[in-house]
Motif scaffolding. Structure first.
Motif, short mmCIF file in Angstrom:
data_model
loop_
_atom_site.label_atom_id
_atom_site.label_comp_id
_atom_site.label_asym_id
_atom_site.label_seq_id
_atom_site.Cartn_x
_atom_site.Cartn_y
_atom_site.Cartn_z
N ARG A 170 59.94 65.47 17.57
CA ARG A 170 59.13 65.76 18.75
C ARG A 170 57.64 65.53 18.50
N ALA A 171 57.29 65.43 17.23
CA ALA A 171 55.87 65.48 16.87
C ALA A 171 55.08 64.29 17.42
N ALA A 172 53.90 64.58 17.92
CA ALA A 172 53.00 63.52 18.36
C ALA A 172 52.26 62.98 17.14
N MET A 173 52.09 63.86 16.12
CA MET A 173 51.36 63.44 14.92
C MET A 173 51.87 64.25 13.73
N ILE A 174 52.02 63.60 12.57
CA ILE A 174 52.41 64.33 11.36
C ILE A 174 51.43 63.98 10.24
N THR A 228 51.75 68.04 14.89
CA THR A 228 51.27 68.40 16.23
C THR A 228 52.42 68.12 17.19
N ILE A 229 52.87 69.16 17.89
CA ILE A 229 54.09 69.03 18.68
C ILE A 229 53.89 69.54 20.11
N PRO A 230 54.06 68.66 21.11
CA PRO A 230 54.00 69.12 22.50
C PRO A 230 55.27 69.86 22.89
#
Lengths: 316, 316
Positions: free
Chosen positions: A258-262, A272-274
């Motif tokens: 799901r992460a937008a950024m790791i 970072t997970i919406p």
């Protein structure tokens, strides 16, 4: 229904379709086979027959005869309203429509789909399946209420049903149904809940027993701009918030996808997970136990910590 | 179905038989029965009834002329009924939903197909009282068969063998999984479960599962996780709040809930690890009362998770 009555209905349909002008009741009783006995009995038979034909979706037109004949009403069926007319249909159209009926094998609308398939096949247009990729479509609907709901939406009738609330209490709900739609394996009803005075979403598998409909047709208006697909997208699963979470290396796949950024680090990575709603996301975080630590937002972190403290206390 | 209804359905079928026969002259009786999904006996009764119908007068000149003694059916003198009947509301709805479903499945295929579907949808919806296109949605991106098999396996707690496509490695790998939940993120459906291949929890996208079958053996996960040889793990919980969430996650139905004491509901699980994670996920909405050793492990896991937050504070 007896065979004689079935025969009479077919004969009535043929006569009313063939007639270029309105036929009076007397003409009908005199000429169409099956109307026999007293005038009163014929009248009753004819009233029932008209209702039956209308139930079959056949529109009987009622008109005034010549003024010279007083104002005795006459009856006929307009060939153009009787016949299937969708404009010009290509072989591809027929193939798509047939495939659309296939979707319903063993599901709510299988009978309607079957009769539609027969009608389409009667048009005598060869279907062009070559242009469509091979597929075996099928809709899965478990709810016995599905067809009732669709009909209620089309008829604009108010419905009520028993609904399993979040506290497992069976509640009575009164709803103006606006639409039904499928999202991720579950079917939803969207409608205006009278008691809450607001639009609400109901999962069909949480409706207990049968949906009851009121008798008044067109008793409400569905807002013109309402679109059930859009409503479900925006209200059920729209990501509105974002969290920053530490996830242990090689763990938390459900979170990582799901992460937008790791941002990789030593023991834990920072992701970072919406997410769409705090409750379901809190649940997901808790599922991962000690492999996950929430950094932000504070409200999410606090609710996770509170739940964990509660768990420790209640399982002591 | 009531008797009257069955009779009306028969009348509808007779009206639909005529145009079908007109466009399928010489059709074999067995094939015709199959197409109409009725028995040969029923079909012969239908044909015998039709044979008695026609225009007023009812002499051989006016009656429909059907022959079917040879085992092949032909029809003549039935011009009044030669047109396929117009679609009724239910048939239109079945087609509209079916087309919407196809559209979802064919979205990536070709613009021409989508355009053809959209044109059919607009033609069909114009025949309904309200434009139902905005009120019905059946977009299902994932094969209903795959989702059905997963839901079934989750409910029965059975392992599955899946062929899974990994687009990054462009490989298809056979895996045995123990599915736990279907979850949704950003309009993509995932199944979370234990994968035997990697001996850990993994998440799989439903649309990348190519085939799905029951696994041949109970598998390693169950052997190592389930108490003794008993496949079903009995446990007892007390529900405090969020009753519906608790019941849906732990597969407790309303009847069990009603007949149980909410402070001691007996349930069966399928592995310790599964149970501990579920109780954590429910975050204190329910308490695991028995068995005592797993209850203790829930507490330990929650404490371990809390340590993560304590370390965070110390680090900061």
């Amino acid at each position: 229904m007896s065979s004689r009555k079935t025969e009479r209905l077919i004969n009535l349909t043929i006569a009313l379709l063939a007639s270029k002008r309105f036929l009076t009741k007397n003409e009908i009783f005199r000429t169409i086979e099956g109307y026999e006995g007293s005038a009163e009995a014929n009248e009753r038979m004819f009233e029932r027959d008209k209702d039956d034909l209308r139930t079959l979706g056949i529109a009987i037109e009622v008109g005034e005869l010549d003024v010279l004949f007083n104002d005795e009403p006459g009856y006929r069926i307009k060939p153009e309203s009787y016949a299937l007319n969708m404009g010009e249909l290509s072989g591809l159209d027929i193939a798509l429509l047939s495939l659309a009926t296939e979707v319903w094998r063993d599901a709510s609308f299988s009978q309607a789909a079957q009769s539609a398939r027969i009608k389409l096949a009667s048009l005598g247009i060869a279907s062009d399946y070559q242009s469509i990729p091979a597929m075996a479509p099928r809709i899965c609907i478990d709810s016995p209420n599905f067809a009732v709901l669709v009909k209620a939406i089309a008829d604009g009738v108010h419905i009520n049903f028993e609904y399993l609330a979040s506290n497992m209490e069976v509640q009575h709900r009164d709803v103006d149904p606006y639409g039904v739609g499928n999202r991720f394996g579950a079917w939803y009803l969207v409608g205006f809940d009278s008691e809450k005075s607001a639009i609400r979403t109901f999962r069909l598998d949480r409706i207990r027993g049968q949906v009851a409909r009121s008798n008044t047709l067109n008793s409400f208006r569905i807002p013109n701009d309402f679109n059930v697909a859009q409503y479900l997208d925006e209200n059920l699963f729209q990501d509105t918030q974002s969290a920053i979470i530490r996830v242990r290396k090689n763990k938390g796949r459900q979170l990582r996808i799901r992460a937008a950024m790791i941002v990789p680090d030593e023991e834990f990575d920072t992701c970072t997970i919406p997410y769409p709603n705090e409750q379901s996301f809190t649940d997901l975080i808790l599922w991962h136990g000690e492999d996950v630590v929430v950094l932000e937002p504070a409200s999410l972190r606090e609710s996770v910590i509170a739940a964990l403290e509660g768990l420790v206390k209640s399982h002591d | 179905m009531t008797k009257t209804n069955a009779g009306l359905l028969r009348a509808a079928r007779l009206l639909d038989l005529v145009p079908y026969l007109m466009s399928h002259q010489g059709i074999e009786i067995d094939v015709l029965a199959q197409q109409f999904e009725i028995s040969k006996t029923e079909l012969l009764e239908d044909l015998n009834t039709l044979w008695m119908c026609g225009l007023p007068g009812y002499t051989p000149l006016e009656l429909m002329d059907l022959t079917f003694d040879s085992g092949f059916v032909t029809i003549r003198n039935a011009d009044e009924l030669q047109n396929a009947r117009a679609l009724n509301n239910e048939e239109v709805v079945a087609l509209l939903l079916g087309l919407d479903y196809l559209k979802g499945q064919l979205l990536t295929e070709s613009a021409a197909l989508i355009a053809a579907i959209e044109s059919l949808v607009s033609r069909l919806s114009s025949t309904l009282r309200i434009a139902l296109t905005n009120n019905l949605s059946a977009h299902i991106e994932v094969s209903a068969h795959i989702r059905g098999a997963l839901l079934n396996a989750i409910a029965k707690r059975e392992p599955l063998e899946i062929q899974y496509h990994s687009p990054t490695r462009d490989e298809i790998i056979l895996r045995t999984i123990h599915p736990l939940h279907i979850s949704i993120n950003q309009n993509i459906e995932y199944v979370d479960g234990f994968c035997e291949l990697v001996n850990d929890y993994r998440t799989f996208r439903l649309d990348r599962i190519l085939t799905i079958n029951p696994a041949s053996s109970p598998g390693r996960w169950l052997e190592s996780n389930v108490a003794q040889s008993n496949v079903k793990l009995p446990f007892e919980i007390a529900i405090l709040e969020r009753e519906r969430d608790v019941c849906e996650r732990l597969n407790i139905d309303l009847e069990t809930l009603k007949t149980s004491n909410v402070k001691a509901i007996a349930v069966f699980g399928f592995s310790e690890d599964w149970l501990i994670r579920e109780i954590l996920t429910l975050g204190g909405s329910c308490i695991l009362t028995k068995p005592a050793d797993i209850r203790h492990r829930v507490k330990m896991r929650a404490e371990l998770a809390l340590n993560g937050y304590r370390n965070l504070l110390l680090g900061a």
